[in-house]
Enzyme design. Structure first.
Site, PDB file in Angstrom:
ATOM      1  N   GLU A 181       0.677  -1.302  -0.015  1.00 24.66           N
ATOM      2  CA  GLU A 181       0.000   0.002  -0.047  1.00 24.66           C
ATOM      3  C   GLU A 181       0.836   1.139  -0.023  1.00 24.66           C
ATOM      4  O   GLU A 181       2.225   1.314   0.717  1.00 24.66           O
ATOM      5  CB  GLU A 181      -1.025  -0.098   1.370  1.00 24.66           C
ATOM      6  N   LYS A 207      -9.394   2.631  -1.792  1.00 24.74           N
ATOM      7  CA  LYS A 207      -9.623   1.916  -0.668  1.00 24.74           C
ATOM      8  C   LYS A 207     -10.971   2.594  -0.071  1.00 24.74           C
ATOM      9  O   LYS A 207     -11.128   3.910   0.010  1.00 24.74           O
ATOM     10  CB  LYS A 207      -8.425   2.362   0.329  1.00 24.74           C
ATOM     11  N   CYS A 261      -5.328  -3.246   2.908  1.00 27.04           N
ATOM     12  CA  CYS A 261      -5.253  -3.048   4.331  1.00 27.04           C
ATOM     13  C   CYS A 261      -6.254  -3.160   5.281  1.00 27.04           C
ATOM     14  O   CYS A 261      -7.038  -4.119   5.349  1.00 27.04           O
ATOM     15  CB  CYS A 261      -4.413  -1.774   4.753  1.00 27.04           C
TER      16      CYS A 261
HETATM   17  O1  LIG Z   1      -6.699  -2.508  10.740  1.00 27.45           O
HETATM   18  C1  LIG Z   1      -5.509  -2.296  11.100  1.00 27.45           C
HETATM   19  O2  LIG Z   1      -5.268  -2.637  12.319  1.00 27.45           O
HETATM   20  C2  LIG Z   1      -4.489  -1.594  10.164  1.00 27.45           C
HETATM   21  C3  LIG Z   1      -4.964  -1.086   9.051  1.00 27.45           C
HETATM   22  C4  LIG Z   1      -4.203  -0.048   8.577  1.00 27.45           C
HETATM   23  O3  LIG Z   1      -2.889   0.110   8.825  1.00 27.45           O
HETATM   24  C5  LIG Z   1      -4.376   0.591   7.279  1.00 27.45           C
HETATM   25  O4  LIG Z   1      -5.411   0.316   6.792  1.00 27.45           O
HETATM   26  O5  LIG Z   1      -3.573   1.463   6.617  1.00 27.45           O
END
Ligand SMILES: O=C(O)CCC(=O)C(=O)O
Length: 259
Positions: free
Chosen positions: A41, A110, A144
């Site tokens: 990402e 996202k 993510c």
């Molecule tokens: O959900 C999480 O613990 C991490 C999510 C995260 O770091 C993100 O979406 O960038």
């Protein structure tokens, strides 16, 4: 499909350095003769959120040209992680997918913005699914925090997606969640999960690495350590079809009662 996951450290707020690193890593990955490569990402900027208006890629155009030409040069499909793509209405955390001919075959922004890391203050959420075809296989792109939303992931597999490509910058402090959530998404959707995280640290977080490929039975086929690594493994789509026939969860669902 043979897939290489490029788990790399990202230079904070330094797109030039990150493009150069990614070009080198893609060249290095090509040695393992993968059909497909995936990146993490926000690999051009990292989480330098306060500067995204300045260092984000206008409409992702530079990134698209850059990845398209690498896909053609090495004859490899590339799920290009995500980059900060900016336009008049703001910045999105956007994934681009290219086939071997360098054609853009998928895009995804996202959907769920992660408030704990202030994403909602600097990014606009997406509003569409991340489905795309690669080599005749229906795949889905997710980013993510999206993996904490099984109902969103399901909308992709209910339409037939057989591989989930997940790009992340997942912190080390929640490594146990990363592993459990990814395994769960693979089991409950009876699909391959290909999850590429970043390595290293930025001023606010240390990241977990542990990119992995999980099969539709929930077995981890390969898993990286915490540091930079190129991880390569194979998917066998027959396995998805066998498991879906053996335990027909898609036929047995009762979506009429789920709302
Ligand atoms: O959900 C999480 O613990 C991490 C999510 C995260 O770091 C993100 O979406 O960038």
């Amino acid at each position: 499909m043979r897939i290489s996951l490029i788990q790399l450290d990202i230079a904070f707020g330094n797109p030039d350095m990150n493009y150069a690193t990614v070009a080198n890593k893609i060249r290095e990955s090509a040695d393992a003769a993968p059909d497909c490569i995936i990146l993490p990402e926000l690999w051009t900027t990292g989480y330098d959120l306060t500067r995204l208006e300045e260092i984000g890629d206008p409409d992702g155009e530079f990134t698209k040209e850059f990845i398209s030409s690498l896909a053609k040069q090495y004859n490899i499909n590339i799920v290009a992680g995500s980059v900060a793509s900016r336009n008049a209405s703001g910045v999105t955390n956007r994934m681009f997918v290219f086939n071997r001919s360098g054609e853009l075959v998928g895009e995804y922004s996202k959907l769920h913005l992660f408030q704990l890391m202030d994403e909602h203050l600097y990014l606009q959420p997406g509003d569409a699914k991340g489905l795309f075809q690669l080599e005749g296989i229906l795949c889905a792109g997710l980013i993510c925090y999206d993996i904490r939303f099984p109902e969103w992931v399901r909308t992709h597999t209910a339409q037939g997606a057989e591989i989930l490509f997940i790009s992340a910058e997942w912190p080390l402090s929640r490594l146990s969640h990363w592993r459990a959530l990814l395994i769960s998404r693979a089991i409950e959707n009876q699909c391959y999960v290909v999850a590429c995280n970043r390595a290293g640290s930025d001023p606010n977080n240390t990241f977990a690495g542990h990119s992995m490929i999980i099969d539709p039975w929930g077995e981890i086929l390969c898993e990286a350590s915490e540091g930079e690594e190129i991880l390569t493994g194979n998917t066998d789509l027959h396995k998805v079809r066998e498991i879906r026939a053996q335990i027909p969860i898609f036929a047995d669902r009762r979506p009429d009662l789920y709302d």
